[in-house]
Design a protein around this motif. Structure first.
Motif, PDB file in Angstrom:
ATOM      1  N   GLU A  50     -10.699   6.824  -5.694  1.00  0.00           N
ATOM      2  CA  GLU A  50     -12.018   6.467  -5.154  1.00  0.00           C
ATOM      3  C   GLU A  50     -12.622   5.289  -5.921  1.00  0.00           C
ATOM      4  OE1 GLU A  50     -14.978   9.555  -5.339  1.00  0.00           O
ATOM      5  OE2 GLU A  50     -16.359   8.452  -4.025  1.00  0.00           O
ATOM      6  N   ALA A  51     -12.477   5.316  -7.253  1.00  0.00           N
ATOM      7  CA  ALA A  51     -13.021   4.214  -8.055  1.00  0.00           C
ATOM      8  C   ALA A  51     -12.285   2.902  -7.757  1.00  0.00           C
ATOM      9  CB  ALA A  51     -12.908   4.553  -9.549  1.00  0.00           C
ATOM     10  N   ILE A  52     -10.962   3.000  -7.560  1.00  0.00           N
ATOM     11  CA  ILE A  52     -10.180   1.792  -7.244  1.00  0.00           C
ATOM     12  C   ILE A  52     -10.642   1.214  -5.899  1.00  0.00           C
ATOM     13  CG2 ILE A  52      -7.874   0.905  -6.696  1.00  0.00           C
ATOM     14  CD1 ILE A  52      -6.711   3.135  -8.505  1.00  0.00           C
ATOM     15  N   LEU A  53     -10.750   2.087  -4.919  1.00  0.00           N
ATOM     16  CA  LEU A  53     -11.158   1.638  -3.579  1.00  0.00           C
ATOM     17  C   LEU A  53     -12.586   1.092  -3.574  1.00  0.00           C
ATOM     18  CD1 LEU A  53      -9.517   1.854  -0.795  1.00  0.00           C
ATOM     19  CD2 LEU A  53      -8.490   3.006  -2.748  1.00  0.00           C
ATOM     20  N   ALA A  54     -13.477   1.778  -4.281  1.00  0.00           N
ATOM     21  CA  ALA A  54     -14.874   1.310  -4.337  1.00  0.00           C
ATOM     22  C   ALA A  54     -14.930  -0.082  -4.941  1.00  0.00           C
ATOM     23  CB  ALA A  54     -15.719   2.289  -5.147  1.00  0.00           C
ATOM     24  N   ASN A  55     -14.121  -0.293  -5.981  1.00  0.00           N
ATOM     25  CA  ASN A  55     -14.068  -1.612  -6.625  1.00  0.00           C
ATOM     26  C   ASN A  55     -13.542  -2.681  -5.660  1.00  0.00           C
ATOM     27  OD1 ASN A  55     -14.252  -3.286  -9.081  1.00  0.00           O
ATOM     28  ND2 ASN A  55     -12.026  -3.386  -8.860  1.00  0.00           N
ATOM     29  N   CYS A  56     -12.516  -2.322  -4.874  1.00  0.00           N
ATOM     30  CA  CYS A  56     -11.985  -3.249  -3.856  1.00  0.00           C
ATOM     31  C   CYS A  56     -13.094  -3.671  -2.895  1.00  0.00           C
ATOM     32  CB  CYS A  56     -10.898  -2.582  -3.014  1.00  0.00           C
ATOM     33  SG  CYS A  56      -9.357  -2.356  -3.856  1.00  0.00           S
ATOM     34  N   ALA A  96     -12.011   4.523   4.215  1.00  0.00           N
ATOM     35  CA  ALA A  96     -11.012   4.338   3.162  1.00  0.00           C
ATOM     36  C   ALA A  96     -11.358   5.192   1.941  1.00  0.00           C
ATOM     37  CB  ALA A  96     -10.923   2.862   2.785  1.00  0.00           C
ATOM     38  N   LEU A  97     -12.640   5.237   1.610  1.00  0.00           N
ATOM     39  CA  LEU A  97     -13.057   6.041   0.457  1.00  0.00           C
ATOM     40  C   LEU A  97     -12.819   7.530   0.685  1.00  0.00           C
ATOM     41  CD1 LEU A  97     -14.104   3.505  -0.886  1.00  0.00           C
ATOM     42  CD2 LEU A  97     -16.214   4.710  -1.453  1.00  0.00           C
ATOM     43  N   ALA A  98     -12.986   7.963   1.927  1.00  0.00           N
ATOM     44  CA  ALA A  98     -12.728   9.376   2.235  1.00  0.00           C
ATOM     45  C   ALA A  98     -11.254   9.703   2.015  1.00  0.00           C
ATOM     46  CB  ALA A  98     -13.137   9.673   3.680  1.00  0.00           C
ATOM     47  N   GLN A  99     -10.372   8.763   2.429  1.00  0.00           N
ATOM     48  CA  GLN A  99      -8.934   8.944   2.190  1.00  0.00           C
ATOM     49  C   GLN A  99      -8.655   9.035   0.699  1.00  0.00           C
ATOM     50  OE1 GLN A  99      -7.438   5.622   4.878  1.00  0.00           O
ATOM     51  NE2 GLN A  99      -5.531   6.706   4.411  1.00  0.00           N
ATOM     52  N   ALA A 100      -9.315   8.161  -0.060  1.00  0.00           N
ATOM     53  CA  ALA A 100      -9.112   8.119  -1.510  1.00  0.00           C
ATOM     54  C   ALA A 100      -9.573   9.430  -2.154  1.00  0.00           C
ATOM     55  CB  ALA A 100      -9.866   6.936  -2.105  1.00  0.00           C
ATOM     56  N   ARG A 101     -10.737   9.905  -1.727  1.00  0.00           N
ATOM     57  CA  ARG A 101     -11.269  11.163  -2.305  1.00  0.00           C
ATOM     58  C   ARG A 101     -10.328  12.335  -2.031  1.00  0.00           C
ATOM     59  NH1 ARG A 101     -16.492   8.925  -1.115  1.00  0.00           N
ATOM     60  NH2 ARG A 101     -16.333   9.658   1.037  1.00  0.00           N
ATOM     61  N   GLU A 102      -9.738  12.335  -0.834  1.00  0.00           N
ATOM     62  CA  GLU A 102      -8.808  13.404  -0.475  1.00  0.00           C
ATOM     63  C   GLU A 102      -7.578  13.375  -1.401  1.00  0.00           C
ATOM     64  OE1 GLU A 102      -8.922  15.950   1.260  1.00  0.00           O
ATOM     65  OE2 GLU A 102      -6.830  16.512   1.614  1.00  0.00           O
ATOM     66  N   ILE A 103      -7.085  12.183  -1.663  1.00  0.00           N
ATOM     67  CA  ILE A 103      -5.939  12.053  -2.579  1.00  0.00           C
ATOM     68  C   ILE A 103      -6.343  12.492  -3.990  1.00  0.00           C
ATOM     69  CG2 ILE A 103      -4.485  10.344  -3.755  1.00  0.00           C
ATOM     70  CD1 ILE A 103      -4.324   8.929  -0.952  1.00  0.00           C
ATOM     71  N   ASP A 104      -7.544  12.093  -4.417  1.00  0.00           N
ATOM     72  CA  ASP A 104      -8.031  12.512  -5.749  1.00  0.00           C
ATOM     73  C   ASP A 104      -8.122  14.037  -5.840  1.00  0.00           C
ATOM     74  OD1 ASP A 104      -8.277   9.914  -6.734  1.00  0.00           O
ATOM     75  OD2 ASP A 104     -10.350   9.700  -6.030  1.00  0.00           O
ATOM     76  N   GLU A 156      -1.069  -0.468 -14.261  1.00  0.00           N
ATOM     77  CA  GLU A 156      -2.165   0.175 -15.006  1.00  0.00           C
ATOM     78  C   GLU A 156      -2.903   1.195 -14.144  1.00  0.00           C
ATOM     79  OE1 GLU A 156      -4.041  -3.209 -17.811  1.00  0.00           O
ATOM     80  OE2 GLU A 156      -3.670  -3.846 -15.737  1.00  0.00           O
ATOM     81  N   MET A 157      -3.031   0.890 -12.850  1.00  0.00           N
ATOM     82  CA  MET A 157      -3.696   1.846 -11.962  1.00  0.00           C
ATOM     83  C   MET A 157      -2.921   3.161 -11.923  1.00  0.00           C
ATOM     84  SD  MET A 157      -4.846  -0.515  -8.735  1.00  0.00           S
ATOM     85  CE  MET A 157      -6.011  -1.864  -8.949  1.00  0.00           C
ATOM     86  N   ALA A 200       0.240   7.162  -4.912  1.00  0.00           N
ATOM     87  CA  ALA A 200      -0.731   7.690  -3.943  1.00  0.00           C
ATOM     88  C   ALA A 200      -2.139   7.275  -4.345  1.00  0.00           C
ATOM     89  CB  ALA A 200      -0.616   9.207  -3.860  1.00  0.00           C
ATOM     90  N   GLY A 201      -2.858   6.692  -3.372  1.00  0.00           N
ATOM     91  CA  GLY A 201      -4.226   6.279  -3.633  1.00  0.00           C
ATOM     92  C   GLY A 201      -4.390   4.827  -4.045  1.00  0.00           C
ATOM     93  N   ILE A 202      -3.296   4.062  -4.029  1.00  0.00           N
ATOM     94  CA  ILE A 202      -3.376   2.621  -4.333  1.00  0.00           C
ATOM     95  C   ILE A 202      -3.614   1.876  -3.004  1.00  0.00           C
ATOM     96  CG2 ILE A 202      -2.157   0.600  -5.259  1.00  0.00           C
ATOM     97  CD1 ILE A 202      -2.384   2.580  -7.459  1.00  0.00           C
ATOM     98  N   PRO A 203      -4.571   0.954  -2.986  1.00  0.00           N
ATOM     99  CA  PRO A 203      -4.839   0.217  -1.736  1.00  0.00           C
ATOM    100  C   PRO A 203      -3.880  -0.956  -1.517  1.00  0.00           C
ATOM    101  CG  PRO A 203      -6.435  -0.383  -3.423  1.00  0.00           C
ATOM    102  CD  PRO A 203      -5.510   0.617  -4.061  1.00  0.00           C
ATOM    103  N   ILE A 204      -3.717  -1.285  -0.253  1.00  0.00           N
ATOM    104  CA  ILE A 204      -2.866  -2.431   0.099  1.00  0.00           C
ATOM    105  C   ILE A 204      -3.414  -3.094   1.358  1.00  0.00           C
ATOM    106  CG2 ILE A 204      -1.243  -1.034   1.494  1.00  0.00           C
ATOM    107  CD1 ILE A 204       1.004  -2.902   0.307  1.00  0.00           C
TER     108      ILE A 204
END
Lengths: 107, 468
Positions: free
Chosen positions: B22-28, B51-59, B9-10, B72-76
């Motif tokens: 960014e929203a996924i990471l913030a939720n994590c 981590a959020l900065a990485q996410a924003r860059e991908i967004d 779904e993500m 791209a942008g999924i956390p693990i």
């Protein structure tokens, strides 16, 4: 039943394994190894006549690459994680360890 | 922005631009902030802002129309015995407390190529020596379903992180059951791929003939996607191979293994397996019962082989090139012996001692060689079973999650927890664990499906069908 492990057995195995057990570690180690080895005795009842040991499920098949130089980690990188690096400019980098040879010249 | 729980779904949300990384990471990180002080899944955590900065860059790149991998942008989260460059890799040991890996494991390299964001390293029993994550030098992890209970182990941190909703994906490693058993105890999906399917390069060695990196996720589909990212032949691991795609038969033959349902398997776990078997029938499978007579010997076989290999692998920790070094040593021997004795925990010492004894002159034939002979019989038993069945349906853990401390003073009792997970490890075959209900205490039960070597895709396909 396996031979009962003695304190001397434990000390001998520890020395083979390069471990120095404290006196208070010896008896618990003897007891727990004894219990586990007794459990393992059950394998002696399995008939394995003419059965070849299986050391790896790939049974010897291996994917070998060509023996050619490839990228490797930089010496500096490896030195940075070593406990006692020595990087004097007069020598190639090396790692310091206590004396390896004793006075008589033997190792 | 509502953040979904599954990777599938993500990915859909990211592709449709209804969701941001960014929203996924913030939720994590919000979830971690709420629960990590109790769960204690992580040994190191990337700072939120980083981590959020990485996410924003991908967004940003995705929004600019750049072609990025769908993941791209999924956390693990990554188990702390798997190398991520410039992060600690402690393997749960004081020996490696300050070790920062200078390189990526091959599996991690592949994750980063797929655009995943590594947010932390998860807790494990020291070097994978345990079944509950209590043998970590850095404290235990708790089960997200009940903080008084263990998450299982040794990938307890990874399984708990997924079960607690910290991450949708985690990597674990499975030598004797260390992905599957914690997945079972935490109510998530855990997959042990065929030995050799995923490169072990960068996985801190325990028992090399069984060590396997495996995915943990909330759904079978997500676990399968993660396997597809990390699998494949690698020049840095001579046991790694590529495998041909396999498909599940339309009417697969499922076998229940009688030995697995007898004690010590508890009745609620056995009932869950029977119930999964009933469901298997409703989705088109035929059902038989089979016997794996060597099951009773698997645990002893496993512990001899695993300890011999561990004693050999842990010989490298000598305090010379990396890891803990004892201070003020008087000689090289003194330094090596004291470095090891100071830094290894009691279970590591026990396994090194066992392995050294079982491979030593005069005992090697009686223990190690004998165990390897029995291992071949175990493998042959699986081969025979797979002549008449496509998949075996069994429990993976004889019980649900036990209380913290319950087994930690009795090594043999702890080893016995692995009795149903080690046979697949010895045979090198793929196995997947899916959640199947809960026991009377509300604790998750998992069931295990096992397939012949190389049939991972078929196994996954049927597991998906069953889980639905």
């Amino acid at each position: 039943m396996p031979r009962e492990l003695s304190t001397a057995d434990i000390r001998k195995v520890a020395s083979l394994a390069r471990l120095a057990l404290r006196d208070d570690e010896i008896e618990p180690m003897r007891a727990s190894l004894g219990a586990v080895l007794t459990y393992m005795e059950r394998l002696q009842s399995v008939d394995t006549t003419d059965v070849e040991p299986l050391y790896n499920v790939n049974d010897g098949a291996a994917n070998l690459r060509g023996d050619e130089p490839g990228p490797a980690l930089a010496t500096q990188t490896l030195m940075s994680i070593a406990p006692a690096p020595h990087e004097a400019s007069t020598h190639p980098p090396f790692i310091r360890v206590p004396k390896v040879l004793d006075e008589s010249g033997g190792a | 922005m509502q953040v979904p729980t599954t990777v599938r779904e993500m990915i859909a949300g990211l592709a449709a631009r209804t969701l941001t990384s960014e929203a996924i990471l913030a939720n994590c990180y919000d979830t971690i902030a709420q629960r990590e002080n109790v769960v204690k899944a992580f040994l190191s955590l990337v700072p939120r802002e980083q981590a959020l900065a990485q996410a924003r860059e991908i967004d940003r790149r995705r929004a600019a129309g750049e072609k990025l991998p769908p993941t791209a942008g999924i956390p693990i989260a990554i188990k702390d015995n798997i190398a991520v460059a410039n992060m600690r890799a402690t393997a749960g040991s004081k020996m490696l407390a300050d070790y920062v890996s200078p390189f990526h494991a091959t599996a991690v390299e592949k994750l980063l190529t797929a655009g995943l964001i590594v947010i932390g390293k998860t807790n494990t029993d020291e070097y994978g020596f345990g079944s509950s994550t209590e043998n970590s030098a850095f404290g235990h992890t708790t089960n997200p379903h009940d903080p008084t209970r263990v998450p299982g182990g040794t990938s307890g941190g990874s399984a708990a992180a997924v079960a607690a909703g910290f991450v949708p994906w985690a990597l674990g490693s499975d030598t004797g059951g260390s992905v599957r058993q914690p997945a079972s105890l935490c109510g998530v999906v855990g997959l042990r791929p065929t030995y050799g399917r995923v490169s072990r390069y960068g996985l801190i060695a325990y028992a090399s003939s069984m060590d396997t990196i495996g995915p943990i996720a909330t759904t079978v589909e997500d676990a399968a996607m993660l396997l597809n990212i990390i699998e494949g032949r690698d020049d840095n691991d001579m046991t790694s191979r590529d495998f041909a795609q396999t498909q599940s038969p339309a009417q697969p033959r499922i076998a229940i293994v009688s030995e697995y349902l007898a004690p010590p398997c508890n009745v609620e776990v056995a009932a869950a397996v029977r119930s999964a078997a009933d469901t298997a029938r409703t989705v088109g499978a035929s059902l038989t019962e089979t016997s794996l007579a060597t099951t009773q010997h698997a645990l002893a076989t496993y512990y001899i082989i695993a300890c011999v290999e561990a004693a050999s692998n842990l010989g490298r920790y000598d305090g010379v090139r990396y890891g803990h070094r004892a201070k003020d040593a008087t000689s090289i021997d003194d330094m090596i012996t004291r470095s090891r004795s100071e830094a290894f925990g009691s279970e590591a010492k026990r396994r090194i001692m066992l392995g050294t004894y079982a491979a030593s002159a005069g005992y090697s034939d009686q223990y190690y060689r004998k165990a390897c002979e029995v291992r071949r019989l175990i493998k042959q038993d699986f081969d025979r079973a797979f002549e008449h069945a496509d998949f075996l349906l069994t429990p993976v853990s004889p019980s649900t999650a036990w209380k913290i401390g319950e087994k930690s003073t009795d090594p043999l009792a702890m080893y016995l927890a692995d009795v149903l997970s080690v046979p697949a490890s010895l045979a090198g075959v793929p196995a997947i664990v899916i959640p199947w209900g809960k026991d009377a205490n509300g604790l998750p039960i998992g069931v295990q499906l096992t397939a012949q070597s190389g049939n991972d895709d078929a196994l996954i396909a049927f597991a998906r069908k069953l889980a639905q």
